[in-house]
Design a protein around this motif. Structure first.
Motif, PDB file in Angstrom:
ATOM      1  N   GLN A 324       0.824  -1.203   0.000  1.00 35.57           N
ATOM      2  CA  GLN A 324       0.000   0.000   0.000  1.00 35.57           C
ATOM      3  C   GLN A 324       0.862   1.258   0.000  1.00 35.57           C
ATOM      4  OE1 GLN A 324      -2.577   0.450   3.416  1.00 35.57           O
ATOM      5  NE2 GLN A 324      -3.887   1.895   2.321  1.00 35.57           N
ATOM      6  N   LEU A 325       1.909   1.259   0.809  1.00 34.21           N
ATOM      7  CA  LEU A 325       2.808   2.414   0.815  1.00 34.21           C
ATOM      8  C   LEU A 325       3.397   2.602  -0.587  1.00 34.21           C
ATOM      9  CD1 LEU A 325       4.406   4.668   2.190  1.00 34.21           C
ATOM     10  CD2 LEU A 325       6.095   2.957   2.916  1.00 34.21           C
ATOM     11  N   GLY A 326       3.805   1.494  -1.202  1.00 38.81           N
ATOM     12  CA  GLY A 326       4.352   1.561  -2.557  1.00 38.81           C
ATOM     13  C   GLY A 326       3.334   2.116  -3.540  1.00 38.81           C
ATOM     14  N   GLU A 327       2.107   1.644  -3.414  1.00 35.14           N
ATOM     15  CA  GLU A 327       1.066   2.069  -4.354  1.00 35.14           C
ATOM     16  C   GLU A 327       0.766   3.564  -4.217  1.00 35.14           C
ATOM     17  OE1 GLU A 327      -2.450  -0.627  -5.089  1.00 35.14           O
ATOM     18  OE2 GLU A 327      -3.483   1.179  -4.415  1.00 35.14           O
ATOM     19  N   LEU A 328       0.689   4.048  -2.983  1.00 38.14           N
ATOM     20  CA  LEU A 328       0.430   5.476  -2.760  1.00 38.14           C
ATOM     21  C   LEU A 328       1.527   6.327  -3.407  1.00 38.14           C
ATOM     22  CD1 LEU A 328      -0.717   5.360   0.984  1.00 38.14           C
ATOM     23  CD2 LEU A 328      -2.160   5.964  -0.982  1.00 38.14           C
ATOM     24  N   LEU A 329       2.767   5.890  -3.265  1.00 38.57           N
ATOM     25  CA  LEU A 329       3.887   6.656  -3.823  1.00 38.57           C
ATOM     26  C   LEU A 329       3.883   6.586  -5.342  1.00 38.57           C
ATOM     27  CD1 LEU A 329       6.750   5.723  -1.316  1.00 38.57           C
ATOM     28  CD2 LEU A 329       5.386   7.811  -1.405  1.00 38.57           C
ATOM     29  N   GLU A 330       3.669   5.381  -5.858  1.00 39.97           N
ATOM     30  CA  GLU A 330       3.711   5.186  -7.306  1.00 39.97           C
ATOM     31  C   GLU A 330       2.623   6.007  -7.997  1.00 39.97           C
ATOM     32  OE1 GLU A 330       3.457   1.054  -8.352  1.00 39.97           O
ATOM     33  OE2 GLU A 330       4.459   1.394 -10.276  1.00 39.97           O
ATOM     34  N   HIS A 331       1.410   5.981  -7.415  1.00 41.25           N
ATOM     35  CA  HIS A 331       0.305   6.740  -8.006  1.00 41.25           C
ATOM     36  C   HIS A 331       0.594   8.231  -8.051  1.00 41.25           C
ATOM     37  CE1 HIS A 331      -3.065   3.521  -7.639  1.00 41.25           C
ATOM     38  NE2 HIS A 331      -2.158   3.247  -8.537  1.00 41.25           N
ATOM     39  N   ALA A 332       1.404   8.707  -7.102  1.00 41.25           N
ATOM     40  CA  ALA A 332       1.714  10.137  -7.070  1.00 41.25           C
ATOM     41  C   ALA A 332       2.953  10.458  -7.908  1.00 41.25           C
ATOM     42  CB  ALA A 332       1.924  10.576  -5.626  1.00 41.25           C
ATOM     43  N   GLY A 333       3.469   9.468  -8.617  1.00 42.53           N
ATOM     44  CA  GLY A 333       4.587   9.720  -9.519  1.00 42.53           C
ATOM     45  C   GLY A 333       5.950   9.708  -8.854  1.00 42.53           C
ATOM     46  N   VAL A 334       6.021   9.184  -7.631  1.00 45.52           N
ATOM     47  CA  VAL A 334       7.326   9.071  -6.973  1.00 45.52           C
ATOM     48  C   VAL A 334       8.035   7.837  -7.547  1.00 45.52           C
ATOM     49  CG1 VAL A 334       8.507   8.718  -4.763  1.00 45.52           C
ATOM     50  CG2 VAL A 334       6.448  10.135  -4.855  1.00 45.52           C
ATOM     51  N   PRO A 335       9.276   7.993  -8.024  1.00 48.25           N
ATOM     52  CA  PRO A 335       9.951   6.833  -8.624  1.00 48.25           C
ATOM     53  C   PRO A 335      10.390   5.815  -7.566  1.00 48.25           C
ATOM     54  CG  PRO A 335      11.429   8.738  -8.603  1.00 48.25           C
ATOM     55  CD  PRO A 335      10.108   9.209  -8.043  1.00 48.25           C
ATOM     56  N   ILE A 336       9.807   4.617  -7.632  1.00 49.14           N
ATOM     57  CA  ILE A 336      10.171   3.556  -6.675  1.00 49.14           C
ATOM     58  C   ILE A 336      10.535   2.281  -7.441  1.00 49.14           C
ATOM     59  CG2 ILE A 336       8.727   4.440  -4.791  1.00 49.14           C
ATOM     60  CD1 ILE A 336       6.751   2.103  -5.477  1.00 49.14           C
ATOM     61  N   VAL A 337      11.236   1.394  -6.739  1.00 54.97           N
ATOM     62  CA  VAL A 337      11.581   0.096  -7.310  1.00 54.97           C
ATOM     63  C   VAL A 337      10.320  -0.762  -7.347  1.00 54.97           C
ATOM     64  CG1 VAL A 337      12.928  -2.014  -6.920  1.00 54.97           C
ATOM     65  CG2 VAL A 337      13.962   0.224  -6.478  1.00 54.97           C
ATOM     66  N   TYR A 346      11.560   1.006  -1.804  1.00 57.79           N
ATOM     67  CA  TYR A 346      12.815   1.670  -2.153  1.00 57.79           C
ATOM     68  C   TYR A 346      12.531   2.810  -3.121  1.00 57.79           C
ATOM     69  CZ  TYR A 346      15.265  -2.434  -0.256  1.00 57.79           C
ATOM     70  OH  TYR A 346      15.743  -3.424   0.563  1.00 57.79           O
ATOM     71  N   ILE A 347      12.994   3.999  -2.777  1.00 57.83           N
ATOM     72  CA  ILE A 347      12.833   5.161  -3.656  1.00 57.83           C
ATOM     73  C   ILE A 347      14.089   5.274  -4.526  1.00 57.83           C
ATOM     74  CG2 ILE A 347      12.548   7.673  -3.740  1.00 57.83           C
ATOM     75  CD1 ILE A 347      11.296   7.454  -0.905  1.00 57.83           C
ATOM     76  N   ASP A 348      13.890   5.557  -5.806  1.00 59.66           N
ATOM     77  CA  ASP A 348      15.006   5.772  -6.731  1.00 59.66           C
ATOM     78  C   ASP A 348      15.430   7.239  -6.612  1.00 59.66           C
ATOM     79  OD1 ASP A 348      16.707   6.199  -8.860  1.00 59.66           O
ATOM     80  OD2 ASP A 348      15.494   5.067 -10.301  1.00 59.66           O
ATOM     81  N   ALA A 349      16.482   7.487  -5.842  1.00 56.57           N
ATOM     82  CA  ALA A 349      16.850   8.874  -5.516  1.00 56.57           C
ATOM     83  C   ALA A 349      17.449   9.612  -6.717  1.00 56.57           C
ATOM     84  CB  ALA A 349      17.828   8.892  -4.347  1.00 56.57           C
ATOM     85  N   ARG A 350      18.043   8.883  -7.656  1.00 59.91           N
ATOM     86  CA  ARG A 350      18.611   9.580  -8.829  1.00 59.91           C
ATOM     87  C   ARG A 350      17.498  10.175  -9.673  1.00 59.91           C
ATOM     88  NH1 ARG A 350      23.160   6.144 -11.778  1.00 59.91           N
ATOM     89  NH2 ARG A 350      23.444   8.130 -12.843  1.00 59.91           N
ATOM     90  N   VAL A 424       6.510  11.955   1.731  1.00 55.57           N
ATOM     91  CA  VAL A 424       7.404  11.722   0.587  1.00 55.57           C
ATOM     92  C   VAL A 424       6.856  12.443  -0.648  1.00 55.57           C
ATOM     93  CG1 VAL A 424       8.384   9.976  -0.964  1.00 55.57           C
ATOM     94  CG2 VAL A 424       8.231   9.507   1.500  1.00 55.57           C
ATOM     95  N   ILE A 425       5.545  12.386  -0.817  1.00 57.58           N
ATOM     96  CA  ILE A 425       4.919  13.030  -1.981  1.00 57.58           C
ATOM     97  C   ILE A 425       5.116  14.548  -1.910  1.00 57.58           C
ATOM     98  CG2 ILE A 425       2.682  13.510  -3.088  1.00 57.58           C
ATOM     99  CD1 ILE A 425       1.919  10.567  -2.136  1.00 57.58           C
ATOM    100  N   GLN A 426       4.946  15.101  -0.712  1.00 61.27           N
ATOM    101  CA  GLN A 426       5.156  16.537  -0.523  1.00 61.27           C
ATOM    102  C   GLN A 426       6.595  16.936  -0.876  1.00 61.27           C
ATOM    103  OE1 GLN A 426       2.776  18.662   0.206  1.00 61.27           O
ATOM    104  NE2 GLN A 426       4.190  20.397   0.109  1.00 61.27           N
ATOM    105  N   LEU A 427       7.514  16.119  -0.390  1.00 60.15           N
ATOM    106  CA  LEU A 427       8.927  16.382  -0.670  1.00 60.15           C
ATOM    107  C   LEU A 427       9.208  16.282  -2.167  1.00 60.15           C
ATOM    108  CD1 LEU A 427      11.069  17.042   1.402  1.00 60.15           C
ATOM    109  CD2 LEU A 427      11.709  14.635   1.454  1.00 60.15           C
ATOM    110  N   HIS A 428       8.532  15.351  -2.830  1.00 61.75           N
ATOM    111  CA  HIS A 428       8.716  15.169  -4.266  1.00 61.75           C
ATOM    112  C   HIS A 428       8.269  16.421  -5.018  1.00 61.75           C
ATOM    113  CE1 HIS A 428       7.852  13.077  -8.255  1.00 61.75           C
ATOM    114  NE2 HIS A 428       9.143  12.918  -8.059  1.00 61.75           N
ATOM    115  N   ARG A 429       7.153  17.017  -4.558  1.00 58.88           N
ATOM    116  CA  ARG A 429       6.671  18.254  -5.195  1.00 58.88           C
ATOM    117  C   ARG A 429       7.666  19.396  -5.026  1.00 58.88           C
ATOM    118  NH1 ARG A 429       1.467  17.562  -2.525  1.00 58.88           N
ATOM    119  NH2 ARG A 429       0.309  16.117  -3.823  1.00 58.88           N
TER     120      ARG A 429
END
Ligand code: P71
Length: 477
Positions: A324-337, A346-350, A424-429
């Motif tokens: 679920q955590l992965g899905e929330l991040l992925e849906h918001a466009g955060v790059p994850i493994v 795992y977040i893809d920091a590059r 994480v999503i806020q930080l991504h923005r």
């Protein structure tokens, strides 16, 4: 997707201290921007590791009161031994205080200089224990297991063709055993399929080489087999575990993961001669064979934890919470493994911080910001951890800069996970505001544990909060 709610209710609570952004700013600065040096009581959601951080159940705590602290022959040892034999099916059970000691006992005993131990991907402590014997640790995961975006149900699989080649090239006499890590932690907590275990077993048998498991997260792996592999949907996770281990000759385990305890581990194996040698070393470095560095009560907690971890309502929630955590991040466009593994996201920091070059530690920059802005502790698995200088003094960076959000077992609620996702999503923005880092101190080995860093350029302004009632919001009021 809908994920199962917590299949437990909470009987004991541990209050978290309110910490303001100013306090966190000071704590991370004093820590030299190294998250390992930040006091844990200044953290709101601690996702540093899923190891030794589980909440024990009422049943485990009740078992603690039944600890038999006899030096020899504690009843808790016999209980522990019978549970390990029942689940793993190996005759000899050697307790240790944690996983790396199990590895040390095994490799100090059976491994010789110049030999090689293949695995899908060795975890750091396993690799270090192998190299400590002057031997080589070979990672033979399938190619998909190294690609953060390759979609594969069992990205932890060990490539049988690579294994065949290694055994043919090096000769079976130079390979004392083959290891499979379930789940494959260093590859993102990815599972290994039963079909793959059978295929690896066949190669091992053809060459007369034993097969061992690093069983840290065996229950999570077996749950994935039940959910994803054809032919296993109607089998219980316990049955799947028994089948899995029946293909091997032994295992090492850190019970700090799927043992659901804060400390503990073991080696279990069928080879009586090896057992005798391991036991002799155990007595020298850990303790008598019926306690192995643990109190009787700890053995009882492991015995009970190993049964509880196979509860399928627990596993559905556990794997679901991470997904679920992965899905929330992925849906918001955060790059994850992807796919999300069993114990961590795992977040893809590059990709997250495209404007921060690898020489400026994008993963660590993200870790620092997550703590400073939201009180969340993650860990960098990238250029700070693995970067080094080559013989010519040039910087060498790993292919990936990842940030691991490891989820402790039965500790945080789904609302905590939403808070993490929103943060994480806020930080991504606001990612353009984040700056790269430079080292001001580094130790010659394992530098990430003690490194000190500083920010490049002016200190960034506070990122606006995640807009929901998280911990630091209340603390500011
Ligand atoms: C994790 C850990 C804990 C850890 C250990 C060392 C450095 C940083 C973090 C530990 C594992 C593991 C596997 C697959 C053996 C061990 C050692 N993982 N195998 O992921 O994941 O177990 O800590 O009980 O000695 O944070 P041990």
């Amino acid at each position: 997707m809908r994920f199962p709610a917590e299949p437990f209710r909470i009987k004991v609570v541990e209050m978290l201290r309110r910490v303001t952004r100013e306090e966190r700013e000071q704590a991370i600065r004093e820590a030299g921007l190294n998250i390992f040096a930040v006091p844990a009581d200044t953290i709101y959601v601690d996702l540093l590791t899923d190891s030794g951080t589980a909440a024990m159940s009422d049943n485990q705590w009740a078992g603690i009161m039944l600890g038999d602290e006899s030096y020899a022959g504690s009843r808790n040892f016999f209980h522990f031994q019978s549970v390990v034999r029942e689940i793993f099916g190996y005759e000899h059970v050697i307790p240790t205080h944690q996983g790396r000691v199990a590895e040390n006992l095994l490799f100090s005993t059976i491994l010789k200089r110049g030999q090689v131990v293949p695995s899908n991907i060795h975890f750091d402590t396993t690799r270090a224990n192998i190299e400590h014997q002057g031997a080589e640790a070979a990672d033979l995961v399938i190619d998909e297991g190294l690609d953060p975006y390759a979609l594969h149900s069992f990205k932890g699989n060990l490539d049988p063709a690579k294994l065949e080649r290694l055994l043919t090239d090096r000769g079976a006499a130079n390979v004392p055993l083959v290891m499979i890590t379930v789940t494959n932690n260093s590859g993102g907590g990815q599972p290994v399929s039963m079909a793959n275990v059978r295929a690896v077993r066949q190669v091992c048998e053809r060459h007369g080489v034993p097969l061992f498991f690093d069983a840290c997260r065996f229950a999570e792996n077996c749950y994935f087999v039940q959910q994803r592999e054809s032919g296993y949907a109607n089998k219980s996770v316990t049955e799947i575990a028994r089948e899995l281990f029946s293909h091997g000759d032994g295992c090492t385990m850190s019970a700090k993961k799927d043992g659901l305890v804060n400390m503990g581990g073991f080696v279990a194996l069928n080879n009586a001669e090896w057992t005798q040698q391991l036991t002799n070393l155990l007595i020298l470095i850990e303790g008598f064979p019926t306690y192995g560095g643990l109190a009787g009560r700890d053995l009882e907690a492991v015995a009970r934890g190993l049964r509880e971890v196979l509860n399928e309502d627990y596993l559905a929630f556990r794997i679901g919470q991470v997904a679920q955590l992965g899905e929330l991040l992925e849906h918001a466009g955060v790059p994850i493994v992807v796919p999300v593994g069993g114990h961590a996201v795992y977040i893809d920091a590059r990709r997250f911080l495209e404007h921060v070059p690898q020489s400026q530690f994008p993963g660590q920059a993200l870790v620092v910001a997550l703590y400073r802005e939201f009180g969340i502790r993650a860990v960098e698995v990238g250029s700070l951890m693995f970067g080094h200088k080559d013989a010519g003094g040039r910087d060498v960076f790993p292919q990936l800069d990842l940030v691991r959000l490891a989820i402790p077992r039965r500790v945080y609620t789904t609302e905590h996970m939403r808070f993490v996702a929103d943060s994480v999503i806020q930080l991504h923005r606001e990612r353009e505001k984040l700056r790269g880092l430079r080292l001001t101190y580094e130790a010659p080995v394992l530098r990430h544990f003690t490194a000190r860093l500083e920010e490049i350029g002016p200190a960034p302004a506070a990122v606006p909060d995640a807009g929901r009632p998280g911990h630091e919001l209340r603390s500011r009021a």
